[in-house]
Motif scaffolding. Structure first.
Motif, PDB file in Angstrom:
ATOM      1  N   ASN A 243       0.827  -1.185   0.000  1.00  0.00           N
ATOM      2  CA  ASN A 243       0.000   0.000   0.000  1.00  0.00           C
ATOM      3  C   ASN A 243       0.875   1.254   0.000  1.00  0.00           C
ATOM      4  OD1 ASN A 243      -1.944   1.929   0.369  1.00  0.00           O
ATOM      5  ND2 ASN A 243      -2.744   1.113   2.273  1.00  0.00           N
ATOM      6  N   PHE A 244       0.804   2.041  -1.096  1.00  0.00           N
ATOM      7  CA  PHE A 244       1.590   3.265  -1.217  1.00  0.00           C
ATOM      8  C   PHE A 244       1.051   4.405  -0.342  1.00  0.00           C
ATOM      9  CE2 PHE A 244       2.614   1.100  -5.167  1.00  0.00           C
ATOM     10  CZ  PHE A 244       3.920   1.464  -5.431  1.00  0.00           C
ATOM     11  N   SER A 245      -0.120   4.258   0.223  1.00  0.00           N
ATOM     12  CA  SER A 245      -0.796   5.347   0.917  1.00  0.00           C
ATOM     13  C   SER A 245      -0.064   5.777   2.188  1.00  0.00           C
ATOM     14  CB  SER A 245      -2.224   4.919   1.272  1.00  0.00           C
ATOM     15  OG  SER A 245      -2.846   5.894   2.086  1.00  0.00           O
ATOM     16  N   ILE A 246      -0.199   7.080   2.505  1.00  0.00           N
ATOM     17  CA  ILE A 246       0.407   7.585   3.739  1.00  0.00           C
ATOM     18  C   ILE A 246      -0.331   7.046   4.975  1.00  0.00           C
ATOM     19  CG2 ILE A 246       1.297   9.700   2.689  1.00  0.00           C
ATOM     20  CD1 ILE A 246      -1.112  11.159   3.943  1.00  0.00           C
ATOM     21  N   TYR A 247      -1.534   6.500   4.785  1.00  0.00           N
ATOM     22  CA  TYR A 247      -2.303   5.974   5.907  1.00  0.00           C
ATOM     23  C   TYR A 247      -1.907   4.552   6.295  1.00  0.00           C
ATOM     24  CZ  TYR A 247      -5.380   9.872   4.633  1.00  0.00           C
ATOM     25  OH  TYR A 247      -5.880  11.115   4.329  1.00  0.00           O
ATOM     26  N   VAL A 337      10.701  12.415 -11.248  1.00  0.00           N
ATOM     27  CA  VAL A 337      10.237  12.628  -9.874  1.00  0.00           C
ATOM     28  C   VAL A 337       9.251  11.531  -9.477  1.00  0.00           C
ATOM     29  CG1 VAL A 337       8.794  14.127  -8.427  1.00  0.00           C
ATOM     30  CG2 VAL A 337      10.650  15.109  -9.770  1.00  0.00           C
ATOM     31  N   TRP A 338       8.290  11.252 -10.371  1.00  0.00           N
ATOM     32  CA  TRP A 338       7.265  10.250 -10.053  1.00  0.00           C
ATOM     33  C   TRP A 338       7.868   8.849  -9.965  1.00  0.00           C
ATOM     34  CZ3 TRP A 338       4.571   6.101 -12.417  1.00  0.00           C
ATOM     35  CH2 TRP A 338       3.374   5.756 -11.795  1.00  0.00           C
ATOM     36  N   MET A 339       8.669   8.477 -10.957  1.00  0.00           N
ATOM     37  CA  MET A 339       9.260   7.138 -10.965  1.00  0.00           C
ATOM     38  C   MET A 339      10.311   6.983  -9.867  1.00  0.00           C
ATOM     39  SD  MET A 339       9.599   6.176 -15.015  1.00  0.00           S
ATOM     40  CE  MET A 339      10.137   4.522 -14.595  1.00  0.00           C
ATOM     41  N   LEU A 346       9.377   1.261  -3.453  1.00  0.00           N
ATOM     42  CA  LEU A 346       9.457  -0.174  -3.748  1.00  0.00           C
ATOM     43  C   LEU A 346      10.705  -0.809  -3.119  1.00  0.00           C
ATOM     44  CD1 LEU A 346       8.327  -0.136  -7.486  1.00  0.00           C
ATOM     45  CD2 LEU A 346       7.070  -1.125  -5.565  1.00  0.00           C
ATOM     46  N   MET A 347      11.783  -0.053  -3.002  1.00  0.00           N
ATOM     47  CA  MET A 347      12.986  -0.586  -2.370  1.00  0.00           C
ATOM     48  C   MET A 347      12.706  -0.969  -0.915  1.00  0.00           C
ATOM     49  SD  MET A 347      16.577   1.356  -1.550  1.00  0.00           S
ATOM     50  CE  MET A 347      15.785   2.319  -0.239  1.00  0.00           C
ATOM     51  N   TRP A 348      12.066  -0.063  -0.174  1.00  0.00           N
ATOM     52  CA  TRP A 348      11.756  -0.352   1.226  1.00  0.00           C
ATOM     53  C   TRP A 348      10.692  -1.445   1.331  1.00  0.00           C
ATOM     54  CZ3 TRP A 348      15.217   1.198   4.395  1.00  0.00           C
ATOM     55  CH2 TRP A 348      15.921   2.401   4.182  1.00  0.00           C
ATOM     56  N   ALA A 349       9.730  -1.453   0.413  1.00  0.00           N
ATOM     57  CA  ALA A 349       8.705  -2.503   0.422  1.00  0.00           C
ATOM     58  C   ALA A 349       9.324  -3.876   0.180  1.00  0.00           C
ATOM     59  CB  ALA A 349       7.643  -2.200  -0.634  1.00  0.00           C
ATOM     60  N   TYR A 350      10.309  -3.932  -0.713  1.00  0.00           N
ATOM     61  CA  TYR A 350      11.004  -5.196  -0.980  1.00  0.00           C
ATOM     62  C   TYR A 350      11.736  -5.691   0.272  1.00  0.00           C
ATOM     63  CZ  TYR A 350      14.530  -8.408  -2.814  1.00  0.00           C
ATOM     64  OH  TYR A 350      15.326  -9.504  -3.023  1.00  0.00           O
ATOM     65  N   LEU A 351      12.418  -4.779   0.956  1.00  0.00           N
ATOM     66  CA  LEU A 351      13.131  -5.166   2.177  1.00  0.00           C
ATOM     67  C   LEU A 351      12.178  -5.663   3.253  1.00  0.00           C
ATOM     68  CD1 LEU A 351      15.742  -2.239   2.424  1.00  0.00           C
ATOM     69  CD2 LEU A 351      16.158  -4.613   1.706  1.00  0.00           C
ATOM     70  N   ILE A 368       5.120   9.207   2.282  1.00  0.00           N
ATOM     71  CA  ILE A 368       4.943  10.660   2.352  1.00  0.00           C
ATOM     72  C   ILE A 368       5.661  11.330   1.175  1.00  0.00           C
ATOM     73  CG2 ILE A 368       5.465  12.725   3.713  1.00  0.00           C
ATOM     74  CD1 ILE A 368       5.133  11.013   6.226  1.00  0.00           C
ATOM     75  N   LEU A 369       6.875  10.860   0.887  1.00  0.00           N
ATOM     76  CA  LEU A 369       7.626  11.394  -0.249  1.00  0.00           C
ATOM     77  C   LEU A 369       6.884  11.136  -1.564  1.00  0.00           C
ATOM     78  CD1 LEU A 369      10.254  12.710  -1.297  1.00  0.00           C
ATOM     79  CD2 LEU A 369      11.221  10.400  -1.461  1.00  0.00           C
ATOM     80  N   PHE A 370       6.270   9.960  -1.685  1.00  0.00           N
ATOM     81  CA  PHE A 370       5.515   9.623  -2.893  1.00  0.00           C
ATOM     82  C   PHE A 370       4.289  10.530  -3.039  1.00  0.00           C
ATOM     83  CE2 PHE A 370       2.595   6.664  -5.273  1.00  0.00           C
ATOM     84  CZ  PHE A 370       3.302   6.722  -6.464  1.00  0.00           C
ATOM     85  N   LEU A 371       3.628  10.846  -1.922  1.00  0.00           N
ATOM     86  CA  LEU A 371       2.494  11.777  -1.949  1.00  0.00           C
ATOM     87  C   LEU A 371       2.955  13.158  -2.424  1.00  0.00           C
ATOM     88  CD1 LEU A 371      -0.469  12.549  -1.241  1.00  0.00           C
ATOM     89  CD2 LEU A 371       0.360  13.109   1.049  1.00  0.00           C
ATOM     90  N   ALA A 372       4.098  13.598  -1.919  1.00  0.00           N
ATOM     91  CA  ALA A 372       4.639  14.898  -2.339  1.00  0.00           C
ATOM     92  C   ALA A 372       4.967  14.901  -3.828  1.00  0.00           C
ATOM     93  CB  ALA A 372       5.884  15.220  -1.512  1.00  0.00           C
ATOM     94  N   ALA A 373       5.538  13.797  -4.320  1.00  0.00           N
ATOM     95  CA  ALA A 373       5.874  13.694  -5.749  1.00  0.00           C
ATOM     96  C   ALA A 373       4.614  13.728  -6.601  1.00  0.00           C
ATOM     97  CB  ALA A 373       6.651  12.401  -6.007  1.00  0.00           C
ATOM     98  N   ASN A 374       3.569  13.022  -6.177  1.00  0.00           N
ATOM     99  CA  ASN A 374       2.303  13.026  -6.910  1.00  0.00           C
ATOM    100  C   ASN A 374       1.689  14.415  -6.948  1.00  0.00           C
ATOM    101  OD1 ASN A 374       1.123  10.273  -7.845  1.00  0.00           O
ATOM    102  ND2 ASN A 374       2.107   9.796  -5.917  1.00  0.00           N
ATOM    103  N   THR A 375       1.744  15.115  -5.817  1.00  0.00           N
ATOM    104  CA  THR A 375       1.188  16.470  -5.749  1.00  0.00           C
ATOM    105  C   THR A 375       1.947  17.409  -6.676  1.00  0.00           C
ATOM    106  OG1 THR A 375       0.579  16.062  -3.438  1.00  0.00           O
ATOM    107  CG2 THR A 375       0.589  18.352  -4.185  1.00  0.00           C
ATOM    108  N   PHE A 376       3.261  17.285  -6.692  1.00  0.00           N
ATOM    109  CA  PHE A 376       4.084  18.112  -7.586  1.00  0.00           C
ATOM    110  C   PHE A 376       3.719  17.868  -9.049  1.00  0.00           C
ATOM    111  CE2 PHE A 376       7.852  18.105 -10.373  1.00  0.00           C
ATOM    112  CZ  PHE A 376       8.177  19.458 -10.340  1.00  0.00           C
TER     113      PHE A 376
END
Length: 406
Positions: A243-247, A337-339, A346-351, A368-376
């Motif tokens: 789950n990529f979500s910040i929640y 930025v998005w990728m 995905l690196m942390w999810a793999y670990l 959180i960083l992914f949310l910021a990238a999406n917003t940008f």
């Protein structure tokens, strides 16, 4: 491969289809949480070949490319721009792996694009039928109801006449002064006054009837099991992993406890407010509005998986001919930025998933960083888009004379 190419969901679909082929409930397969229609489409997996579904989804993936080309040609987009836009879908490694891995999202993408085509051709009843069906099949397109209702304006859709489409060349020729004057913002009071038009009522009744028919039919066949798994589950779904979500971290820490009403409201409010703002700001530019809605819906959702990205990828080619963003600098910046943010997550999810390391906090920070990238990326797309309503308003006197002549 450590990570199997075939999506685990495809195995779930196939097992559910096998149960249905033998006359049993598809919900005997645990974690099958879709409409029985999907299992029905994959019954040939048990009869013809186990890869039938992959061929079906891949064929629909190609159909999406054709629909993208059709929509752009209806708007008189030059052929070279049409081809570049179609390439963004067909040769996108992310999108074509989704279908070949056995994910069902190309079905939904094809239906949504077909609804747009029907509306552009003035086939409101057909659009309503497919809209009711796609909401039954996958609940998230319910967010498109309000912009579709708003765009069924009596100034665009008049009796006996096909809606007049705004061509690509005419939108390109607008001066900045005209663009500022026609902001695309909907006057809420005017919209509410004229909301109960014939076509809007027809669209609501037909789409609602189709949704209720299929939902009622499968409730009769599979009872509460169907209602919970196919519909109610998705409204209350929580996923502490994948789950990529910040929640996700909050969900993980409280996975054994029921969430309070306040917690549910807090997570829902940002999504709801952003949806309303985007709808009333961009509803007339329908493909752009649907793209922004989908992007924002996924970005702020409580559960985000990689397959959800296909929902807005199929709408992205429809807005590219009206983008002032150059690929060389701004476009590449958004892509990297998005990728980059996604790869970092995905690196942390793999670990966590495959190496068993306790990296929950790092994964949450990556979310959180992914949310910021999406917003940008979302802000960049909005800032560089050239507003282009799909339909042109007709002069009432002219349209009445046309009807008389006819």
């Amino acid at each position: 491969m450590e990570v199997r190419y075939t999506d685990v969901d495809y195995l779930v679909f196939s097992d559910a289809a096998s149960f249905m082929a033998s006359g049993e409930s598809p919900y005997k397969r645990t974690t099958y949480r879709y409409s029985p229609l999907l299992a029905f489409l994959l019954i040939p997996n048990s009869i013809i070949h186990r890869s039938w579904g992959k061929f079906l989804f891949s064929a629909l993936d190609l159909l999406v490319g054709w629909f993208i080309h059709t929509i752009l040609k209806l708007r008189k987009v030059p052929e070279n721009l049409c081809m570049y836009s179609v390439v963004v879908w067909l040769f996108n490694p992310f999108t074509f792996t989704i279908g070949t891995r056995g994910n069902c999202e190309p079905i939904v993408c094809a239906m949504i694009l077909w609804i747009i085509i029907c509306l552009m051709k003035g086939n409101v009843l057909q659009a309503a039928f497919w809209y009711g069906l796609v909401v039954h099949l996958r609940i998230y397109p319910i967010i498109y109801a309000l912009p579709i209702i708003l765009v069924l304006d009596p100034d665009f859709f008049q009796s006996g006449l096909k809606p007049k489409l705004q061509n690509w060349s005419s939108s390109q020729g607008k001066t900045p002064q005209n663009h500022n004057r026609v902001t695309g913002q909907y006057d809420l009071v005017t919209a509410l006054k004229s909301v109960f038009t014939r076509r809007r009522i027809m669209f609501g009744l037909v789409s609602g009837a189709v949704f209720l028919f299929y939902t009622g039919l499968f409730f009769y066949l599979y009872r509460w099991e169907f209602l919970h798994e196919a519909l109610l589950y998705h409204l209350t779904r929580t996923d502490p992993r994948h789950n990529f979500s910040i929640y996700f971290y909050h969900i993980y820490l409280h996975s054994e406890h029921e969430f309070s009403v306040v917690e549910k409201l807090i997570s829902f409010l940002p999504q709801f407010i952003v949806q309303l703002v985007l709808i009333f700001r961009f509803a007339q530019d329908l493909p752009f509005c649907l793209f922004l809605q989908t992007f924002a819906f996924v970005e702020f959702n409580k559960v985000i998986t990689a397959q959800y990205f296909v929902w807005f990828f199929c709408l992205l080619p429809l807005i590219l001919p009206w983008s002032k963003m150059t690929l060389k600098w701004e476009g590449l910046c958004c892509i990297f930025v998005w990728m980059g943010a996604q790869s970092h997550w995905l690196m942390w999810a793999y670990l966590l998933e495959f190496k068993g390391r306790n990296v929950f906090v790092q994964l949450w920070l990556a979310s959180i960083l992914f949310l910021a990238a999406n917003t940008f990326v979302l802000i960049m797309i909005i800032r560089r888009h050239k507003f282009a309503p799909v339909f042109e308003r007709r002069d009432h006197a002219t349209s009445k004379n046309a009807v008389k002549l006819k």
